[in-house]
Design a protein around this motif. Structure first.
Motif, PDB file in Angstrom:
ATOM      1  N   ILE A   1      28.612  59.413  48.336  1.00 52.49           N
ATOM      2  CA  ILE A   1      29.450  59.023  49.481  1.00 52.49           C
ATOM      3  C   ILE A   1      29.436  57.498  49.642  1.00 52.49           C
ATOM      4  N   LYS A   2      29.450  56.773  48.524  1.00 54.71           N
ATOM      5  CA  LYS A   2      29.391  55.311  48.574  1.00 54.71           C
ATOM      6  C   LYS A   2      30.704  54.687  49.037  1.00 54.71           C
ATOM      7  N   ASN A   3      31.815  55.398  48.852  1.00 55.20           N
ATOM      8  CA  ASN A   3      33.128  54.859  49.229  1.00 55.20           C
ATOM      9  C   ASN A   3      33.546  55.443  50.576  1.00 55.20           C
ATOM     10  N   ASP A   4      33.557  54.605  51.616  1.00 56.77           N
ATOM     11  CA  ASP A   4      33.850  55.120  52.960  1.00 56.77           C
ATOM     12  C   ASP A   4      35.311  55.516  53.155  1.00 56.77           C
ATOM     13  N   LYS A   5      36.158  55.277  52.153  1.00 55.63           N
ATOM     14  CA  LYS A   5      37.558  55.693  52.251  1.00 55.63           C
ATOM     15  C   LYS A   5      37.817  57.028  51.544  1.00 55.63           C
ATOM     16  N   ALA A   6      36.840  57.521  50.789  1.00 55.46           N
ATOM     17  CA  ALA A   6      37.007  58.777  50.051  1.00 55.46           C
ATOM     18  C   ALA A   6      36.913  59.974  50.993  1.00 55.46           C
ATOM     19  N   MET A   7      37.587  61.064  50.644  1.00 53.57           N
ATOM     20  CA  MET A   7      37.589  62.268  51.470  1.00 53.57           C
ATOM     21  C   MET A   7      36.191  62.856  51.604  1.00 53.57           C
ATOM     22  N   ARG A   8      35.399  62.826  50.506  1.00 53.11           N
ATOM     23  CA  ARG A   8      34.053  63.404  50.564  1.00 53.11           C
ATOM     24  C   ARG A   8      33.183  62.635  51.569  1.00 53.11           C
ATOM     25  N   THR A   9      33.374  61.299  51.613  1.00 55.13           N
ATOM     26  CA  THR A   9      32.598  60.499  52.561  1.00 55.13           C
ATOM     27  C   THR A   9      33.036  60.784  53.987  1.00 55.13           C
ATOM     28  N   LYS A  10      34.334  60.865  54.214  1.00 54.65           N
ATOM     29  CA  LYS A  10      34.836  61.160  55.553  1.00 54.65           C
ATOM     30  C   LYS A  10      34.367  62.533  56.023  1.00 54.65           C
ATOM     31  N   GLY A  11      34.344  63.507  55.081  1.00 52.29           N
ATOM     32  CA  GLY A  11      33.863  64.841  55.432  1.00 52.29           C
ATOM     33  C   GLY A  11      32.391  64.821  55.808  1.00 52.29           C
ATOM     34  N   ALA A  12      31.578  64.061  55.058  1.00 55.21           N
ATOM     35  CA  ALA A  12      30.149  63.967  55.356  1.00 55.21           C
ATOM     36  C   ALA A  12      29.910  63.308  56.698  1.00 55.21           C
ATOM     37  N   ILE A  13      30.640  62.238  56.973  1.00 53.86           N
ATOM     38  CA  ILE A  13      30.491  61.540  58.251  1.00 53.86           C
ATOM     39  C   ILE A  13      30.859  62.448  59.414  1.00 53.86           C
TER      40      ILE A  13
ATOM     41  N   GLY B   1      17.573  59.100  43.878  1.00 53.28           N
ATOM     42  CA  GLY B   1      16.612  58.401  43.044  1.00 53.28           C
ATOM     43  C   GLY B   1      17.100  57.043  42.607  1.00 53.28           C
ATOM     44  N   THR B   2      18.276  56.640  43.072  1.00 57.25           N
ATOM     45  CA  THR B   2      18.861  55.359  42.677  1.00 57.25           C
ATOM     46  C   THR B   2      18.488  54.279  43.681  1.00 57.25           C
ATOM     47  N   PRO B   3      17.699  53.299  43.275  1.00 60.80           N
ATOM     48  CA  PRO B   3      17.343  52.232  44.210  1.00 60.80           C
ATOM     49  C   PRO B   3      18.537  51.338  44.509  1.00 60.80           C
ATOM     50  N   ILE B   4      18.492  50.681  45.658  1.00 54.60           N
ATOM     51  CA  ILE B   4      19.592  49.813  46.069  1.00 54.60           C
ATOM     52  C   ILE B   4      19.358  48.436  45.463  1.00 54.60           C
ATOM     53  N   THR B   5      19.845  48.207  44.252  1.00 56.15           N
ATOM     54  CA  THR B   5      19.614  46.929  43.572  1.00 56.15           C
ATOM     55  C   THR B   5      20.911  46.226  43.217  1.00 56.15           C
ATOM     56  N   ASN B   6      21.912  46.947  42.770  1.00 55.25           N
ATOM     57  CA  ASN B   6      23.131  46.308  42.287  1.00 55.25           C
ATOM     58  C   ASN B   6      24.152  46.073  43.387  1.00 55.25           C
ATOM     59  N   ARG B   7      24.502  47.136  44.104  1.00 58.30           N
ATOM     60  CA  ARG B   7      25.542  47.019  45.126  1.00 58.30           C
ATOM     61  C   ARG B   7      25.079  47.639  46.440  1.00 58.30           C
ATOM     62  N   PRO B   8      24.404  46.887  47.272  1.00 61.26           N
ATOM     63  CA  PRO B   8      23.929  47.429  48.551  1.00 61.26           C
ATOM     64  C   PRO B   8      25.038  48.005  49.420  1.00 61.26           C
ATOM     65  N   ILE B   9      26.272  47.479  49.297  1.00 65.06           N
ATOM     66  CA  ILE B   9      27.358  47.948  50.143  1.00 65.06           C
ATOM     67  C   ILE B   9      27.633  49.431  49.933  1.00 65.06           C
ATOM     68  N   GLU B  10      27.314  49.947  48.726  1.00 64.80           N
ATOM     69  CA  GLU B  10      27.577  51.353  48.437  1.00 64.80           C
ATOM     70  C   GLU B  10      26.651  52.287  49.216  1.00 64.80           C
ATOM     71  N   PHE B  11      25.529  51.775  49.712  1.00 58.60           N
ATOM     72  CA  PHE B  11      24.616  52.616  50.475  1.00 58.60           C
ATOM     73  C   PHE B  11      24.843  52.521  51.978  1.00 58.60           C
ATOM     74  N   PHE B  12      25.749  51.641  52.408  1.00 58.81           N
ATOM     75  CA  PHE B  12      25.927  51.494  53.852  1.00 58.81           C
ATOM     76  C   PHE B  12      26.376  52.784  54.532  1.00 58.81           C
ATOM     77  N   PRO B  13      27.355  53.564  53.974  1.00 56.70           N
ATOM     78  CA  PRO B  13      27.728  54.810  54.650  1.00 56.70           C
ATOM     79  C   PRO B  13      26.534  55.734  54.894  1.00 56.70           C
ATOM     80  N   THR B  14      25.635  55.831  53.908  1.00 60.62           N
ATOM     81  CA  THR B  14      24.445  56.665  54.075  1.00 60.62           C
ATOM     82  C   THR B  14      23.536  56.119  55.170  1.00 60.62           C
ATOM     83  N   LEU B  15      23.283  54.819  55.151  1.00 60.44           N
ATOM     84  CA  LEU B  15      22.403  54.203  56.145  1.00 60.44           C
ATOM     85  C   LEU B  15      22.984  54.340  57.546  1.00 60.44           C
ATOM     86  N   ASN B  16      24.286  54.170  57.664  1.00 62.69           N
ATOM     87  CA  ASN B  16      24.947  54.299  58.956  1.00 62.69           C
ATOM     88  C   ASN B  16      24.883  55.730  59.486  1.00 62.69           C
ATOM     89  N   ILE B  17      25.001  56.712  58.584  1.00 61.86           N
ATOM     90  CA  ILE B  17      24.909  58.119  58.990  1.00 61.86           C
ATOM     91  C   ILE B  17      23.502  58.444  59.484  1.00 61.86           C
TER      92      ILE B  17
END
Length: 387
Positions: free
Chosen positions: A264-276, A290-306
Motif C-alpha cells: 500500500i505504498k501508493n496512496d492513490k492506488a485502489m488497494r491503498t484506499k481500501g486499506a485506509i 521485512g523491508t526496511p525503510i532505506t530507499n524511499r521513505p515516502i512509500e511507507f507513509f501510508p502505513t505509518l499514517n494508518i
C-alpha cells in the motif's frame, strides 16, 4: 516604548500588568548602563507561573463551515515562549481572538512539547498523552499450539504495549506471522480480525492460523461479496479485491493485519484506499514487512499514517524531512531519502520493532524447514502435465 511607559507612570502614578511584563523584558538591554549609574535589579528572572500557560483541545474552523480539532494556547507575551510556540507544527496566531491566542495541529509531538514547556494541559490533552505504553505482564502464551522463541515473545509484548497498533519489521523468516497471531490469541477482545495479504500468501496464512491457534478462519476468494459467518474469528483477503469488500466486512472487524504492508505504498492506488477505509473504523492495526525503510521513505507513509495518525499526520511534513525533496519541471519529487537515522529512531521509539537474523541467531535452531503452499489457477493443465 520605554519613554511612553515612563510618561504614563509620571502621569498616572501606576503601571499596568502588560507594561510591567514588557519592562521586565526590555530592561535587560539597559542592565549595564543602569548598573553604572548605581541601580540594581530587584529580581533576576521572574518566576514562571505554570497556570498562565494553558493548552486545550478545541474545534476550529478549517474553511467553508468545516471544523477540525486543534490545540488552543493562551499565555502572557514572552519572546522565549513565542519562539517555542512558533516551532510547533501547524501553529497559527489568532489575532482576531480576545484575549490573543495561538493554535496548532492536534498532534502527539505538539502535546509533548507543550508539556515539556510547562504548559497546563487540559484533561483531554493529558489523557491523550497518557495513553501510550501499557503493561505486558498479563499476556498468556499457554494456549498456543507451538512455543514462541524468546524474541518472538518480545515482539508480541511490543504489539501489546502499543495497544495493537505497531509495525513488525523483522527480517524474513523470523516469524512475523506467528507474532501477530500470538497477540490475537492473547487478546480475544481484539477479534474478529481481518488479515490483508498478497494473493499468493492466502493459503500460507490459513495454514499458519491452523498451526498456531484454534481460531476459526475463512479465506475470501473472488471479487463478488457474500455473507461471512460470524463464527469465523480470522478473515483472510488479498489486497487486489479489498476495495470491493470494504463495505461488507467493516462493521464487525476489530483488528486489521496488513502483511507485506509495502503493497500500500501508493496512496492513490485502489488497494491503498481500501486499506485506509477499513483501518479507519478499527481499534487495532498491525503491519508486517521485512523491508526496511532505506530507499524511499515516502512509500511507507501510508502505513505509518494508518498505524499512528497522531504522530504521522502530515505527508508533506514527513516528505520534506525524510525524503530529500527535489523540484523538477513536473513538480516536487519525493523519491529520495534523508535523515534516515533520525527516522529510524523516531519509528523505534513510537511504533516499530525490527530484528535482523544476526541479532537473534542465539535463539534460533540450526535449521528451520517450512512448506509454503501456493494456490494455482490452471489446475486442469497442471493435472494433465502430472499425468
Amino acid at each position: 516604548i520605554m519613554s511612553s511607559i515612563a510618561e504614563h507612570y509620571l502621569d498616572k502614578g501606576y503601571l499596568t500588568t502588560p507594561q510591567l511584563e514588557l519592562i521586565k523584558i526590555k530592561i535587560k538591554r539597559y542592565a549595564r548602563q543602569l548598573s553604572n549609574l548605581g541601580y540594581k535589579p530587584l529580581y533576576n528572572k521572574p518566576p514562571k507561573v505554570k497556570e498562565s500557560l494553558v493548552a486545550e483541545k478545541k474545534k476550529a474552523y478549517r474553511g467553508k463551515g468545516k471544523k477540525e480539532n486543534k490545540i488552543m494556547m493562551e499565555f502572557p507575551f514572552d519572546p522565549e515562549t513565542v519562539a517555542k510556540v512558533k516551532s510547533l507544527y501547524g501553529r497559527k496566531y489568532l489575532k482576531e481572538e480576545e484575549p490573543k491566542k495561538w493554535q496548532c495541529a492536534l498532534e502527539l509531538n505538539n502535546i509533548e512539547f507543550l508539556k515539556s514547556w510547562e504548559f497546563t494541559l487540559s484533561d483531554e490533552l493529558e489523557k491523550m498523552l497518557s495513553e501510550t505504553d501499557i503493561d505486558d505482564s498479563t499476556l498468556d502464551f499457554s494456549g498456543l499450539k507451538m512455543k514462541l522463541f524468546s524474541f518472538q515473545e518480545e515482539g508480541v509484548k511490543f504489539i501489546h504495549r502499543k495497544k495493537g497498533r505497531a509495525l513488525i519489521a523483522d527480517d524474513m523468516g523470523l516469524g512475523k506471522t506467528a507474532q501477530a497471531l500470538a497477540w490475537l490469541h492473547c487478546n480475544p477482545d481484539a477479534l474478529p480480525a481481518l488479515v490483508v495479504v498478497p494473493a499468493s500468501l492466502k493459503l500460507n496464512w490459513e495454514r499458519e492460523v491452523q498451526m498456531w491457534t484454534d481460531l476459526p478462519c475463512h479465506v475470501i476468494n473472488g471479487g463478488r461479496p457474500y455473507k461471512i459467518r460470524k463464527k469465523n474469528k480470522i478473515i483472510i483477503i488479498n489486497y487486489d479485491i479489498l476495495s470491493k469488500w470494504s463495505n461488507v466486512i467493516t462493521g464487525n472487524i476489530k483488528t486489521v493485519i496488513l502483511d507485506e504492508c509495502h503493497y500500500i505504498k501508493n496512496d492513490k492506488a485502489m488497494r491503498t484506499k481500501g486499506a485506509i477505509a477499513i483501518c479507519k473504523s478499527v481499534e487495532h492495526v498491525i503491519a508486517l514487512s521485512g523491508t526496511p525503510i532505506t530507499n524511499r521513505p515516502i512509500e511507507f507513509f501510508p502505513t505509518l499514517n494508518i498505524i499512528n495518525p497522531m504522530r504521522f499526520m502530515s505527508k508533506w511534513k514527513f516528505a520534506n524531512r525524510y525524503c530529500a525533496p527535489k523540484n523538477n519541471k513536473f513538480g516536487w519529487d519525493y523519491s529520495g531519502s534523508a535523515n534516515l537515522e533520525e527516522l529510524h529512531k523516531l519509528l523505534t521509539d513510537t511504533l516499530m520493532i525490527r530484528r535482523k537474523k544476526e541479532d537473534v541467531l542465539k535463539d534460533l535452531p540450526d535449521k528451520i524447514r517450512s512448506v509454503v503452499p501456493v494456490d494455482i489457477d490452471n489446475r486442469a493443465e497442471y493435472d494433465n502435465a502430472e499425468n
